[in-house]
Scaffold this active site. Sequence first.
Site, PDB file in Angstrom:
ATOM      1  N   GLU A 124       0.846  -1.212   0.000  1.00 38.52           N
ATOM      2  CA  GLU A 124       0.000   0.000   0.000  1.00 38.52           C
ATOM      3  C   GLU A 124       0.876   1.253   0.000  1.00 38.52           C
ATOM      4  O   GLU A 124       0.634   2.201  -0.751  1.00 38.52           O
ATOM      5  CB  GLU A 124      -0.921   0.003   1.235  1.00 38.52           C
ATOM      6  CG  GLU A 124      -1.849   1.208   1.254  1.00 38.52           C
ATOM      7  CD  GLU A 124      -2.600   1.349   2.575  1.00 38.52           C
ATOM      8  OE1 GLU A 124      -3.056   0.328   3.134  1.00 38.52           O
ATOM      9  OE2 GLU A 124      -2.709   2.504   3.049  1.00 38.52           O
ATOM     10  N   SER A 217      -0.483  -7.266   7.748  1.00 38.88           N
ATOM     11  CA  SER A 217       0.041  -6.110   8.478  1.00 38.88           C
ATOM     12  C   SER A 217      -0.947  -5.641   9.547  1.00 38.88           C
ATOM     13  O   SER A 217      -0.567  -5.377  10.693  1.00 38.88           O
ATOM     14  CB  SER A 217       0.339  -5.001   7.467  1.00 38.88           C
ATOM     15  OG  SER A 217       0.416  -3.778   8.081  1.00 38.88           O
ATOM     16  N   SER A 260      -8.528  -8.905   7.262  1.00 39.03           N
ATOM     17  CA  SER A 260      -8.454  -9.871   6.156  1.00 39.03           C
ATOM     18  C   SER A 260      -8.696 -11.293   6.663  1.00 39.03           C
ATOM     19  O   SER A 260      -8.305 -12.252   6.023  1.00 39.03           O
ATOM     20  CB  SER A 260      -7.095  -9.760   5.474  1.00 39.03           C
ATOM     21  OG  SER A 260      -6.057  -9.828   6.432  1.00 39.03           O
TER      22      SER A 260
END
Length: 451
Positions: A124, A217, A260
């Site tokens: 990202e 992350s 996620s």
Amino acid sequence: MKITLAKHGGFCFGVQRALDKALEMEKQNIPASTFGPIIHNPLVVNMLEEKGIHSVDSIEECETSHIIIRSHGVSPEIYQECEKHTVNVVDATCPYVRKIQKKAKECKENSIELIIIGEKLHPETIGINGWYGSDALVINSVKEAEAIDKMQSACVVAQTTTPEERFDDIIEVLKEKVDNLEIFNSICSATKQRQKEAVDISENSDIVFVVGGKNSSNTRKLFSICKERCDNVYHIETTKDIPSLDYREYDNLGIISGASTPEWIIKEVYYTMSDIEKVEQTEVTEEKVTEESVPVEDNKSETVAEVPAEESAPAEESKPEAAEGVSAEESANASFMEDVEKSMVQIKSGMVVKGKVVSVNEDEVCVNIGYKADGLIKRKDFSNDENESPLDVVKEGDEIEVEVVRVRDEDGNVILSRKNIEARKNWKKLLDKIEEGGSFVGVGKQAIKGG
Ligand code: F3S
């Protein structure tokens, strides 16, 4: 042990959107690849692999007509590469990330220095930096902020999953370093909610499970938030990682998950721990466990009031529908909790249930008892007659009565007994005979000292 399941669990809006786009391609039989793993969760990535959606590391490597850009987003060069190689783009860049990319582009066009708070090597951050010509200053700690030179003006943005506390601390330092500092707090609302809940739950638990991919992350950040507040924090990807501990030593277990992490994994972990909890209640009290399930409603953590302001969400994207006065995420998570409660199947040690024989061999019988996992009757638990083979007594499809011995053994199996049921029936027959004054035939097993 009280179990508190975080209200904000399962995929965030951006991850769900990316996954939906990928599954839609499969549904329409359009060959597609993903640019990097679609989310940082190996189980989901494997599931897509099985459906023929593979992950590639470069556009050159892409052998399908379409490529899915994941929620992390990419730099403009990747779109140019796609054009060059005539690969169609299915853009699943999260709208929250796209908003930061736009800001980075604007800064570049207006010659404004850009500072990104985030992990240098996270896709990202690399993508956002790409929109600034890969020339932004990337920092991720107060120490790194303190090391930068004085500036006249700059704009600061953050990777969407940056812990808010760290963002605030770095901003304080930057205010001293930059005369005109434009602060663009781009931490997304899903991250803020999960992090706030991680603080609340870990402060009130003596053991915490953070469920999510080891390479995720945002899950790792939740783990470190919890670790600062609780001594016993475990990062687990699946139920296999649940540590073998004596859970009687703990009063409060908190379960939280990254953005996620699929709901089915969170549910599995929750169910497994609810089962362990019941087994342990039985072991400790040796009393019949009541029909009540773990009181999820009572155990819910506080509602997080913070809702993303309508104008802060990227306007061009459709967002999940929300009830009046309730954010989309809150509404989605309420139904997630309802799902958990609805689909909760209750079994406990000592319970007698009916089941259908799924398979049978010399050593064991597998029985479907309507629970999330099939149960096993081992030969020693099958019959009082140790010479009796299960194959001579039951066959596939037979309905039999069984007793739950253990909800979960070391291998995660439900252990059942048919022998206990038979023994109880025989005992009743024997008592009836005694009452009638009748006699019965027995087989001498062994002569012992007393008789
Ligand atoms: Fe998007 Fe935030 Fe999820 S940026 S992908 S909604 S964690």
